[in-house]
Design an enzyme around this catalytic site. Structure first.
Site, PDB file in Angstrom:
ATOM      1  N   ASP A  94      34.765  38.275  52.028  1.00  0.00           N
ATOM      2  CA  ASP A  94      34.612  37.828  53.130  1.00  0.00           C
ATOM      3  C   ASP A  94      34.960  37.483  54.313  1.00  0.00           C
ATOM      4  O   ASP A  94      34.894  36.965  55.080  1.00  0.00           O
ATOM      5  CB  ASP A  94      35.692  36.471  52.645  1.00  0.00           C
ATOM      6  CG  ASP A  94      37.396  36.485  52.481  1.00  0.00           C
ATOM      7  OD1 ASP A  94      37.026  37.918  52.724  1.00  0.00           O
ATOM      8  OD2 ASP A  94      37.749  36.096  51.865  1.00  0.00           O
ATOM      9  N   SER A  95      35.762  39.049  54.614  1.00  0.00           N
ATOM     10  CA  SER A  95      35.042  38.939  55.847  1.00  0.00           C
ATOM     11  C   SER A  95      33.872  38.875  56.476  1.00  0.00           C
ATOM     12  O   SER A  95      34.134  39.281  57.800  1.00  0.00           O
ATOM     13  CB  SER A  95      35.471  40.695  56.150  1.00  0.00           C
ATOM     14  OG  SER A  95      34.691  41.724  54.937  1.00  0.00           O
ATOM     15  N   ASP A  98      33.574  38.427  46.758  1.00  0.00           N
ATOM     16  CA  ASP A  98      34.970  37.735  46.986  1.00  0.00           C
ATOM     17  C   ASP A  98      34.091  36.117  46.515  1.00  0.00           C
ATOM     18  O   ASP A  98      33.517  36.509  47.469  1.00  0.00           O
ATOM     19  CB  ASP A  98      35.095  38.120  48.648  1.00  0.00           C
ATOM     20  CG  ASP A  98      36.256  39.012  49.399  1.00  0.00           C
ATOM     21  OD1 ASP A  98      37.449  39.867  48.090  1.00  0.00           O
ATOM     22  OD2 ASP A  98      37.064  39.554  49.758  1.00  0.00           O
ATOM     23  N   LYS A 101      36.556  39.360  43.159  1.00  0.00           N
ATOM     24  CA  LYS A 101      37.763  40.197  43.865  1.00  0.00           C
ATOM     25  C   LYS A 101      38.993  38.326  43.717  1.00  0.00           C
ATOM     26  O   LYS A 101      38.063  38.016  44.488  1.00  0.00           O
ATOM     27  CB  LYS A 101      38.081  40.662  44.260  1.00  0.00           C
ATOM     28  CG  LYS A 101      38.756  40.644  45.253  1.00  0.00           C
ATOM     29  CD  LYS A 101      38.620  41.802  45.762  1.00  0.00           C
ATOM     30  CE  LYS A 101      38.314  42.173  47.558  1.00  0.00           C
ATOM     31  NZ  LYS A 101      39.239  40.998  48.007  1.00  0.00           N
ATOM     32  N   GLU A 105      42.203  36.723  46.021  1.00  0.00           N
ATOM     33  CA  GLU A 105      43.858  37.058  47.006  1.00  0.00           C
ATOM     34  C   GLU A 105      44.894  36.290  45.601  1.00  0.00           C
ATOM     35  O   GLU A 105      44.775  34.952  45.307  1.00  0.00           O
ATOM     36  CB  GLU A 105      43.856  37.259  47.831  1.00  0.00           C
ATOM     37  CG  GLU A 105      42.996  37.294  48.476  1.00  0.00           C
ATOM     38  CD  GLU A 105      42.885  36.727  50.198  1.00  0.00           C
ATOM     39  OE1 GLU A 105      41.730  37.912  51.142  1.00  0.00           O
ATOM     40  OE2 GLU A 105      43.501  36.404  51.011  1.00  0.00           O
ATOM     41  N   GLU A 117      46.598  45.815  50.209  1.00  0.00           N
ATOM     42  CA  GLU A 117      45.986  46.426  51.803  1.00  0.00           C
ATOM     43  C   GLU A 117      46.943  45.773  52.858  1.00  0.00           C
ATOM     44  O   GLU A 117      47.748  45.186  52.368  1.00  0.00           O
ATOM     45  CB  GLU A 117      45.301  45.148  52.092  1.00  0.00           C
ATOM     46  CG  GLU A 117      44.625  44.608  53.351  1.00  0.00           C
ATOM     47  CD  GLU A 117      43.724  44.109  53.635  1.00  0.00           C
ATOM     48  OE1 GLU A 117      43.665  42.907  55.182  1.00  0.00           O
ATOM     49  OE2 GLU A 117      43.765  42.915  53.187  1.00  0.00           O
TER      50      GLU A 117
END
Length: 271
Positions: free
Chosen positions: A51-52, A90, A120, A122, A189
């Site tokens: 999502d970066s 993501d 993925k 979070e 991270e």
């Protein structure tokens, strides 16, 4: 059968085996076909459609604005290029938090529409229900703990996480939980290297670090940072393997100058 050496696809099973034999896992982000083709051809094990993309592809300040549709578009582009790497996508902010059936819908859309190999998301205990629900559909899930950029407004800063004892303890518990419920791997991270080492040693699933020291099972970086396409971002954990910003700027300036001076195109470059 062709004479080419058969390319062995990277799978969750293989990543597990890599950890067991002490082979480090290489992972980079990818958002488009051309770049993914280069990364896959160069032997990167895992490509993360991060999502970066919200930052490096779309110019947003945070990862929050990117939508599920946009993530699927990026993932489709990457998957078309890949012959060997495992592609993780993501789940974007808002597509899984607080509602496990929405999380499942989001994950199914990613898998069906992009052809990605896993997702993925979070968080730890607070997203347990969503992860369990996705796993019941047979979709591989990679966890992500430590600095979780989708929670930037809660943290208020991108500094190192889990330096305090309580947060370190919670991270350890979350890591154990993610393994227990069935995640195939975990990203850590920006956490202290000693804590990351402890997590990697305790878990049987691969632990991939970004700013988490050398004692984890693999490393991930944002490809634009690692290739030096970005200039401003200079965290301690980033090693630039090229300075493409400078190389590309020079090439473009050269092109502009050649066009202006009528150097390009030459007679030979016409029909």
């Amino acid at each position: 059968m062709s004479q080419h050496k058969e390319v062995k696809l990277v799978t969750t099973h293989q990543m597990h085996a890599m950890k067991q034999r002490g082979e480090k896992i290489s992972m980079l982000t990818a958002y488009d076909y051309s770049m993914a083709q280069i990364l896959d051809g160069a032997g990167v094990d895992v490509l993360l459609v991060g999502d970066s993309a919200s930052n490096v592809m779309a110019g947003h300040e945070t990862t929050l604005p990117i939508t599920l549709d946009q993530m699927i578009y990026h993932a489709q582009s990457v998957v078309r290029a890949v012959k060997r790497a495992f592609v993780v996508v993501d789940l974007p902010f808002g597509s899984y938090q607080g509602n496990s059936s929405e999380a499942l819908r989001s994950a199914i859309r990613i898998m069906k529409e992009s052809g990605g190999h896993g997702v993925k998301l979070e968080g730890g205990a607070e997203v347990k229900d969503s992860i369990v629900r996705i796993l019941t559909a047979g979709i591989p899930v990679m966890g992500h703990l430590g600095l979780t950029p989708q929670s930037i407004y809660k943290f208020g800063t991108y500094t190192v996480r889990a330096k305090e004892e309580a947060e370190a303890q919670k991270l350890l518990e979350d890591a154990r939980l993610l393994q227990e419920i069935g995640c195939f791997a975990l990203v850590l991270e920006k956490i202290p290297a000693a804590l990351a080492k402890q997590v990697a040693e305790e878990l049987t699933i691969p632990v991939i670090g970004i700013g988490a020291g050398p004692d984890v099972d693999g490393q991930v970086l944002v490809v634009h940072d690692m290739l030096g396409l970005t200039k401003e971002f200079k965290p301690r954990f980033l090693r630039r393997y090229a300075e493409l910003h400078d190389i590309m700027t020079e090439a473009v300036q050269h092109y502009v100058a050649d066009v202006k001076s009528r150097e390009f195109p030459s007679k030979e470059e016409g029909y």
